[in-house]
Design an enzyme around this catalytic site. Structure first.
Site, PDB file in Angstrom:
ATOM      1  N   GLU A 159     -10.132  -5.163   8.896  1.00  0.00           N
ATOM      2  CA  GLU A 159      -9.848  -6.755   8.244  1.00  0.00           C
ATOM      3  C   GLU A 159      -8.200  -6.536   8.491  1.00  0.00           C
ATOM      4  OE1 GLU A 159      -8.024  -8.912   6.043  1.00  0.00           O
ATOM      5  OE2 GLU A 159      -8.891  -8.061   4.463  1.00  0.00           O
TER       6      GLU A 159
ATOM      7  N   CYS B  55      -4.075 -11.411   2.064  1.00  0.00           N
ATOM      8  CA  CYS B  55      -4.571 -11.771   3.479  1.00  0.00           C
ATOM      9  C   CYS B  55      -5.129 -13.284   3.520  1.00  0.00           C
ATOM     10  CB  CYS B  55      -5.642 -10.542   3.974  1.00  0.00           C
ATOM     11  SG  CYS B  55      -6.954 -10.625   2.954  1.00  0.00           S
TER      12      CYS B  55
END
Length: 469
Positions: A230, A267
């Site tokens: 990720e 994020c």
């Protein structure tokens, strides 16, 4: 500098122990694995004050945020335990023999999901609990029946090793095999871990640069292995003209809160926002930023990177600085930037690069149809957000463009805050992640660490328990 404690001999010991545990853990019952996960969750809750104190000393994230994160992490462990206890037929498909099956008789075929093997897990800097030693990657891998070797993040080494010790004790007391979980540290040890042939998969949360380097190592092995990374995302937000006109105050207020949440170190931070020019969004967002607000960033390296990126952006002729933030040591105040859509289209890579810290870029447009061209500039994002009205004509085609480019589409809410649940998708096309089909949050995260195996024509006594009738 953090003090590294893992020697190469320690890494080898961890790999030997994990290799010995691999077959044993794969054969453990779902109930036994669930008990182990619940025991780790209990250990986290029982030692919360101690762990939060260590985490606060290492990360400066603040006790309130860290206490909440401990709760989230324990919940994740309990959630995977619940999955094991209740969903006992997941992945099971049974096709009984059928002599009349076209074009030829079908044999007895029974398919289930088997643990993928030893998982190397790389901790994140910005979530010292939830994406670290016993966070979602580890919880889902253990639930799948995979031993895990965690490469601790240098930003919270003491915490990582303390959690690792507590978790190992809890797993041992639950009867799971020795070697089920280990914690190592050091950049070189992490590299060696990825290329070791005993490792069968890698999970990673972090930067695009770091993740891509490890991805290439995993893919370049004589036996390539899955790399579930990720990585970076700017999470574009598209504000329609009607939404700006009818709900502008809410949108600009919530945007100011979202891009500064956690000092902009998520994020899922909305890093770029497309707004109608006549809404005067930059001034409106600026009015909702608390005067004098500032936050410590995670460490000096991140603060330096943030400062460099802000300096690069504010020096551009096509970018206006609406709110000029300050960076003193590791403490940063918000920076708000704006540009025109034409300038963004001319250089989407330069203007659309992820910036880790409290800043966002407002891109002003004139005609709503231009939002489609803007959306087409994105390749792979964790999220895409629409602030719109249901009957906005631009909404359906905009959703269509975004669906092929993001993992989660959001309507009139914000990307920060990722619910840990079955329907969550936290992952998107590259470069937001390296495996477009998978999620690192929610119960579906377990799928990354399971592989399908079909048994053909076996006597029932030799079948795995889930495949017996």
């Amino acid at each position: 500098m953090p003090t590294l404690t893992t020697q190469s001999s320690d890494l080898e010991s961890a790999l030997i122990a994990a290799h010995r545990a691999e077959a044993l853990l794969a054969r453990t019952s779902r109930a036994a694995r669930a008990a182990g996960l619940r025991a780790v969750a209990t250990a986290l809750r029982d030692h919360r004050d101690e762990l939060v104190t260590i985490a606060d000393e290492e990360t400066a994230l603040g006790r309130s945020r860290l206490e909440s994160e401990v709760g989230r992490t324990a919940f994740q462990l309990d959630l995977f335990a619940q999955l094991l206890e209740t969903d006992t037929t997941v992945g099971v498909v049974i096709d009984l023999a059928d002599p009349e099956w076209p074009p030829a008789p079908r044999p007895d075929l029974r398919r289930h999901l088997s643990p993928i093997g030893i998982v190397a897990m790389f901790s994140a800097s910005n979530f010292p609990f939830a994406f670290s030693v016993v966070g979602g990657d580890t919880a889902s891998a253990l639930a799948a029946g995979c031993p895990v070797i965690v490469k601790a993040h240098s930003g919270h080494l003491r915490l990582s090793h303390r959690i690792g010790g507590l978790a190992r004790s809890a797993l041992d007391a639950s009867g799971l095999p020795e070697g089920t979980l280990a914690v190592i540290d050091g950049r070189e040890n992490g590299r060696v871990l990825v290329i070791d042939d005993r490792v069968d998969a890698v999970a990673f949360t972090g930067s695009t640069e770091g993740g891509r380097a490890l991805f290439d190592l995993a893919a370049g092995r004589p036996r390539p292995i899955p790399f579930y990374g990720e990585l970076g995302s700017v999470n574009p937000v598209f504000v329609t003209q009607r939404a700006a006109s009818e709900e502008g105050d809410r949108i600009w207020r919530e945007l100011a809160s979202s891009f500064t949440l956690g000092a902009g170190q998520f994020c899922t931070k909305p890093g770029i926002v497309f707004a109608p020019r006549d809404a005067d969004a930059p001034a409106a967002v600026a009015s909702h930023l608390a005067e004098g607000a500032s936050w410590p960033l995670l460490d000096s390296r991140i603060a330096s990177g943030f400062a460099d990126r802000i300096e690069e952006m504010t020096a551009r002729a096509d970018v206006d600085t609406i709110v000029e933030g300050k960076i003193e040591g590791i403490v940063a105040s918000p920076t708000l930037l704006r540009t025109d859509l034409d300038d963004y289209i001319a250089d989407p890579a330069g203007l659309g690069e992820e910036t880790f810290g409290p800043t966002t870029l407002v891109v002003e447009y004139d005609e709503e149809q231009e939002l489609l061209q803007a959306a087409e500039q994105f390749v792979g994002e964790l999220t895409g957000t629409l602030q719109a009205q249901p009957d906005d004509h631009i909404a359906p085609p905009l959703i269509e463009v975004l669906e092929s480019r993001v993992g989660r589409l959001i309507w009139n809410q914000w990307p920060t805050g990722v619910s840990v649940t079955a329907a969550m998708q936290h992952g998107g096309p590259y470069p937001s992640s390296t495996s477009v089909r998978d999620t690192s949050v929610g119960t579906a995260a377990i799928d990354r660490f399971l592989r399908p195996v079909t048994y053909q024509n076996f006597p029932e006594s030799l079948l795995p328990e889930p495949l017996r009738r």
